[in-house]
Design a protein around this motif. Sequence first.
Motif, PDB file in Angstrom:
ATOM      1  N   ARG A  33       2.381   1.670  -3.533  1.00  0.00           N
ATOM      2  CA  ARG A  33       1.405   2.146  -4.506  1.00  0.00           C
ATOM      3  C   ARG A  33       1.097   3.628  -4.300  1.00  0.00           C
ATOM      4  NH1 ARG A  33      -3.081  -2.778  -4.750  1.00  0.00           N
ATOM      5  NH2 ARG A  33      -2.175  -3.830  -6.581  1.00  0.00           N
ATOM      6  N   HIS A  67      -0.151  -0.815 -15.718  1.00  0.00           N
ATOM      7  CA  HIS A  67      -0.080  -0.761 -14.266  1.00  0.00           C
ATOM      8  C   HIS A  67       1.157  -0.018 -13.766  1.00  0.00           C
ATOM      9  CE1 HIS A  67      -3.460  -3.460 -13.731  1.00  0.00           C
ATOM     10  NE2 HIS A  67      -2.917  -4.304 -14.592  1.00  0.00           N
ATOM     11  N   TRP A  69      -2.448  -7.196 -12.187  1.00  0.00           N
ATOM     12  CA  TRP A  69      -1.391  -6.294 -11.719  1.00  0.00           C
ATOM     13  C   TRP A  69      -0.215  -7.040 -11.099  1.00  0.00           C
ATOM     14  CZ3 TRP A  69      -0.687  -6.839  -6.495  1.00  0.00           C
ATOM     15  CH2 TRP A  69      -1.766  -7.321  -5.741  1.00  0.00           C
ATOM     16  N   THR A 123       0.522   0.653  -9.699  1.00  0.00           N
ATOM     17  CA  THR A 123      -0.251  -0.387  -9.019  1.00  0.00           C
ATOM     18  C   THR A 123       0.349  -1.786  -9.142  1.00  0.00           C
ATOM     19  OG1 THR A 123      -1.642  -0.675 -10.977  1.00  0.00           O
ATOM     20  CG2 THR A 123      -2.424   0.863  -9.275  1.00  0.00           C
ATOM     21  N   THR A 164      -5.182  -8.827  -0.593  1.00  0.00           N
ATOM     22  CA  THR A 164      -4.178  -8.237  -1.479  1.00  0.00           C
ATOM     23  C   THR A 164      -2.919  -9.074  -1.522  1.00  0.00           C
ATOM     24  OG1 THR A 164      -5.034  -6.006  -1.079  1.00  0.00           O
ATOM     25  CG2 THR A 164      -2.792  -6.186  -1.917  1.00  0.00           C
ATOM     26  N   ARG A 170       0.836  -1.209   0.000  1.00  0.00           N
ATOM     27  CA  ARG A 170       0.000   0.000   0.000  1.00  0.00           C
ATOM     28  C   ARG A 170       0.867   1.254   0.000  1.00  0.00           C
ATOM     29  NH1 ARG A 170      -4.257   1.709   4.807  1.00  0.00           N
ATOM     30  NH2 ARG A 170      -4.738   3.790   3.996  1.00  0.00           N
TER      31      ARG A 170
END
Length: 459
Positions: free
Chosen positions: A142, A229, A181, A148, A163, A139
């Motif tokens: 990103r 991505h 991704w 991503t 995730t 996280r």
Amino acid sequence: MPTPANRPALLGAARLGLDEFQGEVTNRALIERRMRHVGNSVLFYADPLHIVRGEGVWLHDAQGRRYLDCYNNVASVGHCRPEVVDALTAQARLLNTHTRYLHGTVVDYAEKLTSLLPDGLDVCTFVCTGTEANDLALRIARTVTGHTGAVVMESGYHGNSTTVDALSTVVHPDPADRADWVQAVEPPNTYRGPFRVTDGGTDESDGGPGARYARLVAEGVDALAERGHGTAAFMCDTVFDTQGSLQAPADYFRRAFAAVRAAGGLCIADEVQAGLARTGRWWGFEHYGVVPDIVTLGKPMGDGHPIGVVVTTRDIAEEFAARAVYFNTFGGNPVSAAVGSAVLEVCEREDLPRRCRDTGALLRSRLEELKRRHPVIGDVRGLGTFLGVELVTDRETAAPATELTRRVPDAMRERGVLIGLSGRHGNVVKVRPPLVFAPEHVDTLVDALDQVLADLTRA
């Protein structure tokens, strides 16, 4: 529930359902109660152990038998380590609450922990598990990069949140079953992978295996860009646990990190398995002369108490904080901080990095002796006291001895030694004892494995 045929090969010796326990089982009533009321109950051994007590490197079952634990990296400084238990109980008697009050212990712990990491990695975010740490690390990546995508290893494992499960290709072996991704690349397996040490070239040469495997990472970065991505992160377990305890070529991470950073991505070292002295250094990435952008830590940090940590640079931490809100009710609570500090104190006082290096070298030499006597051993590898013994049916072809290897854990258990399995084919015996594993324990492990391999190959 996965059947034996479609579960990951490294779980080949595990039992996931009541129908997999045949014949006489010591604790059948307890197994039945567990299967009835506890979801996703993975159990080891044809006759699962009912463990009731632990001490140092030993576990004791309900029948009074003790077992040498050569598998458990949760009890890092030893089962029920007195100093850790004392720190936990003393703080629990005084205070344990959420993390939105000032408390000096967690600050002391963060300062001590970051002092053991390279300069620049000086901001900690505390969580409760390695899964949470890896989830937060992605996280952060990103948010900071604006991308991503993630590059990970084939047959890797990083946790079980929604995730992070997507990053765990060991449970998603079919590329069609993966998120768009996620880009998986072959790990640097120089024994049975596409580029081997016998292919010619040195680690530093452009044609050597380190460069070739790193080019796969660069190609993964390009693939994510083509799919729109971009690359937020390259996440890698630095001992390649689920791939069979690999040791990467010396130049691999340097080249891989350069490719990721050139694309604007961050490099995440998943140190949940490698971290905290295990490899003969404090952290696994130190063997390769690189400094990650983010380091994730987990279960060994608490000696059985749930602790996870994300460590990164001040710039990255501040950039994330400016764009997102994150807090954790229990991460870094007073009891966890006291436990984590006690674990670090034991590691420093007993110089566990050096101890793992020295004991690991002795253990590896003894396993190499076994290799000379047992043709079924194709390779011995790893760092410190995290070693893999790969079993094959033919050394020339390196054909995996999967079926034979599945029988090893139960056979070792009968001789009072607990080990695990690893590798894409489930044919790697995983040796990963608590950090306090000592030279006097090496003979017990190696002698048992010697007997088991002789018995299984003769049968």
